[in-house]
Design a protein around this motif. Structure first.
Motif, PDB file in Angstrom:
ATOM      1  N   LEU A 211       0.755  -0.910   0.439  1.00 27.59           N
ATOM      2  CA  LEU A 211       0.039  -0.359   0.192  1.00 27.59           C
ATOM      3  C   LEU A 211       0.864   1.306   0.146  1.00 27.59           C
ATOM      4  O   LEU A 211       0.599   1.819   0.777  1.00 27.59           O
ATOM      5  N   VAL A 212       1.324   1.460  -0.958  1.00 28.12           N
ATOM      6  CA  VAL A 212       2.322   3.020  -1.346  1.00 28.12           C
ATOM      7  C   VAL A 212       2.267   3.022  -2.336  1.00 28.12           C
ATOM      8  O   VAL A 212       1.336   2.863  -3.823  1.00 28.12           O
ATOM      9  N   ALA A 213       2.578   4.776  -2.773  1.00 30.49           N
ATOM     10  CA  ALA A 213       1.815   5.174  -4.183  1.00 30.49           C
ATOM     11  C   ALA A 213       3.363   4.768  -5.588  1.00 30.49           C
ATOM     12  O   ALA A 213       3.912   4.165  -4.801  1.00 30.49           O
ATOM     13  N   ASP A 214       2.769   4.349  -6.357  1.00 30.20           N
ATOM     14  CA  ASP A 214       3.278   3.314  -7.507  1.00 30.20           C
ATOM     15  C   ASP A 214       3.932   3.048  -6.820  1.00 30.20           C
ATOM     16  O   ASP A 214       5.267   2.213  -7.324  1.00 30.20           O
ATOM     17  N   PHE A 215       3.252   2.084  -6.529  1.00 28.51           N
ATOM     18  CA  PHE A 215       3.666   0.279  -5.977  1.00 28.51           C
ATOM     19  C   PHE A 215       3.872  -0.382  -7.895  1.00 28.51           C
ATOM     20  O   PHE A 215       3.024  -0.259  -8.488  1.00 28.51           O
ATOM     21  N   ASP A 216       4.463  -0.883  -8.029  1.00 30.88           N
ATOM     22  CA  ASP A 216       5.077  -1.578  -9.313  1.00 30.88           C
ATOM     23  C   ASP A 216       5.280  -3.473  -8.888  1.00 30.88           C
ATOM     24  O   ASP A 216       5.528  -3.864  -8.511  1.00 30.88           O
ATOM     25  N   VAL A 217       3.924  -3.948  -9.306  1.00 32.90           N
ATOM     26  CA  VAL A 217       3.674  -5.357  -9.700  1.00 32.90           C
ATOM     27  C   VAL A 217       4.459  -6.269 -10.099  1.00 32.90           C
ATOM     28  O   VAL A 217       5.075  -7.334  -9.393  1.00 32.90           O
ATOM     29  N   ILE A 218       5.227  -5.426 -11.460  1.00 30.60           N
ATOM     30  CA  ILE A 218       6.304  -6.388 -11.821  1.00 30.60           C
ATOM     31  C   ILE A 218       7.664  -5.966 -10.692  1.00 30.60           C
ATOM     32  O   ILE A 218       8.096  -7.410 -10.636  1.00 30.60           O
ATOM     33  N   ASP A 219       8.055  -5.530 -10.016  1.00 31.67           N
ATOM     34  CA  ASP A 219       9.154  -5.423  -9.444  1.00 31.67           C
ATOM     35  C   ASP A 219       8.599  -6.049  -8.319  1.00 31.67           C
ATOM     36  O   ASP A 219       9.514  -6.812  -7.809  1.00 31.67           O
ATOM     37  N   PHE A 220       7.529  -6.347  -7.613  1.00 30.96           N
ATOM     38  CA  PHE A 220       7.435  -6.679  -6.108  1.00 30.96           C
ATOM     39  C   PHE A 220       7.060  -8.303  -6.418  1.00 30.96           C
ATOM     40  O   PHE A 220       7.337  -8.904  -5.639  1.00 30.96           O
ATOM     41  N   LEU A 221       7.039  -9.077  -8.234  1.00 31.48           N
ATOM     42  CA  LEU A 221       6.737 -10.563  -8.095  1.00 31.48           C
ATOM     43  C   LEU A 221       8.602 -10.933  -8.049  1.00 31.48           C
ATOM     44  O   LEU A 221       8.977 -12.039  -8.650  1.00 31.48           O
ATOM     45  N   HIS A 222       9.068  -9.839  -9.546  1.00 25.92           N
ATOM     46  CA  HIS A 222      10.800 -10.376  -9.281  1.00 25.92           C
ATOM     47  C   HIS A 222      11.018  -9.983  -8.136  1.00 25.92           C
ATOM     48  O   HIS A 222      12.353 -11.142  -7.788  1.00 25.92           O
ATOM     49  N   THR A 223      10.738  -9.460  -6.998  1.00 24.22           N
ATOM     50  CA  THR A 223      11.467  -9.435  -5.615  1.00 24.22           C
ATOM     51  C   THR A 223      11.117 -10.820  -5.184  1.00 24.22           C
ATOM     52  O   THR A 223      11.709 -11.669  -4.427  1.00 24.22           O
ATOM     53  N   LEU A 224       9.466 -11.933  -5.163  1.00 15.19           N
ATOM     54  CA  LEU A 224       9.467 -12.311  -4.519  1.00 15.19           C
ATOM     55  C   LEU A 224      10.124 -14.150  -5.142  1.00 15.19           C
ATOM     56  O   LEU A 224      10.477 -14.507  -5.062  1.00 15.19           O
ATOM     57  N   ALA A 225      10.467 -13.519  -6.622  1.00 10.59           N
ATOM     58  CA  ALA A 225      11.312 -14.758  -7.170  1.00 10.59           C
ATOM     59  C   ALA A 225      12.940 -15.469  -6.780  1.00 10.59           C
ATOM     60  O   ALA A 225      12.839 -15.992  -6.615  1.00 10.59           O
ATOM     61  N   THR A 226      13.582 -13.617  -6.899  1.00  2.95           N
ATOM     62  CA  THR A 226      14.306 -13.733  -6.153  1.00  2.95           C
ATOM     63  C   THR A 226      15.236 -14.299  -4.850  1.00  2.95           C
ATOM     64  O   THR A 226      15.467 -15.162  -4.843  1.00  2.95           O
ATOM     65  N   ARG A 227      13.371 -13.871  -4.440  1.00  3.07           N
ATOM     66  CA  ARG A 227      14.602 -14.424  -2.594  1.00  3.07           C
ATOM     67  C   ARG A 227      13.743 -15.545  -2.248  1.00  3.07           C
ATOM     68  O   ARG A 227      14.169 -16.221  -1.240  1.00  3.07           O
ATOM     69  N   SER A 228      13.032 -15.943  -3.412  1.00  4.63           N
ATOM     70  CA  SER A 228      12.302 -17.434  -2.793  1.00  4.63           C
ATOM     71  C   SER A 228      14.231 -18.864  -3.067  1.00  4.63           C
ATOM     72  O   SER A 228      14.094 -19.457  -2.918  1.00  4.63           O
TER      73      SER A 228
END
Length: 252
Positions: A19-36
């Motif tokens: 819940l932040v301004a300019d939330f970036d879905v693609i970057d968010f999902l890449h964070t999930l992938a790389t942290r996994s």
């Protein structure tokens, strides 16, 4: 607190903070992938999400090989990620022999790309599944129970975050945001290919250069991709100039 525990705590904060301004879905999902990959006993990870019609699309991956493998799953309608999304439950097979029985075409491609096992975890909230997290290993065998628990927890938190960001999980807004993300993803792949061609970088490294630039300049990844496509951002601005052929003197 160990380094792994610190990274795990940081990951849950990052996945919950949507819940932040300019939330970036693609970057968010890449964070999930790389942290996994960083946190689990996995060598690569990929994420598929469903569009408003319920069709899956590759949205993020930790490695180019994982992205190609997930695309292959979709093209052949076969693989653990698809079964996981359809059932809403974790999907895995114990060994390559079992995988060949269930997913013969997928397993052949899996081996060609250097992997020896694959399993998928649902991105699900209650009775609604919006996608799946694929985990690949270069060694035979499945993830241990502890890693599976952590992986599912990350997928769950990411799902809640995505649905929360779309105005308390209303299906209409979820569909709109996912469609926007799909459009951004197409442009991102265009930009990645163009940057790789201009600079001679591998595809995976070209993406990382884009992502680093977006983060260091506090920009949305999709906006940077759009400017690479229209030519307003070049390789020199990203710190990666164009490649030259051997023996070719540098330009003026």
């Amino acid at each position: 607190m160990t380094t792994r525990e610190q990274l795990l705590a940081s990951t849950f904060v990052d996945l919950a903070d949507t819940l932040v301004a300019d939330f970036d879905v693609i970057d968010f999902l890449h964070t999930l992938a790389t942290r996994s990959v960083e946190l689990l006993d996995a060598d690569a990870a990929g994420i598929m999400l469903a569009d408003p019609q319920g069709d899956l699309h590759v949205m993020a991956s930790s490695a180019e090989e994982a992205r190609l493998l997930e695309l292959y799953e979709l093209q052949n309608n076969e693989g653990p990620c698809l079964d996981c999304f359809r059932s809403g439950r974790p999907v895995a097979q114990d060994d390559l022999s079992a995988m060949r029985t269930v997913w013969p075409t997928f397993t052949q491609r899996l081996q060609q790309l250097g992997y020896r096992s694959a399993q998928a975890l649902p991105m699900r909230l209650r009775d609604e599944t919006i996608g799946a997290l694929n985990l690949f290993r270069t060694r035979p065998g499945l993830l241990g129970e502890a890693d599976l628990g952590i992986g599912q927890a990350m997928a769950d938190v990411a799902t809640v975050g995505l649905m929360q960001e779309r105005a308390i999980a209303t299906r209409e807004l979820l569909a709109t945001q996912l469609q926007t993300a799909l459009t951004s993803r197409v442009q991102l792949e265009q930009a990645k290919g163009m940057l790789a061609q201009r600079t001679g970088l591998p595809m995976g490294q070209a993406f990382q250069v884009m992502r680093d630039y977006a983060r260091s300049h506090n920009r949305r990844l999709s906006d940077v991709a759009a400017q690479i496509v229209d030519g307003s951002i070049g390789g020199d601005q990203l710190g990666k100039g164009p490649r030259t052929r051997p023996g070719t003197p540098p330009g003026p």
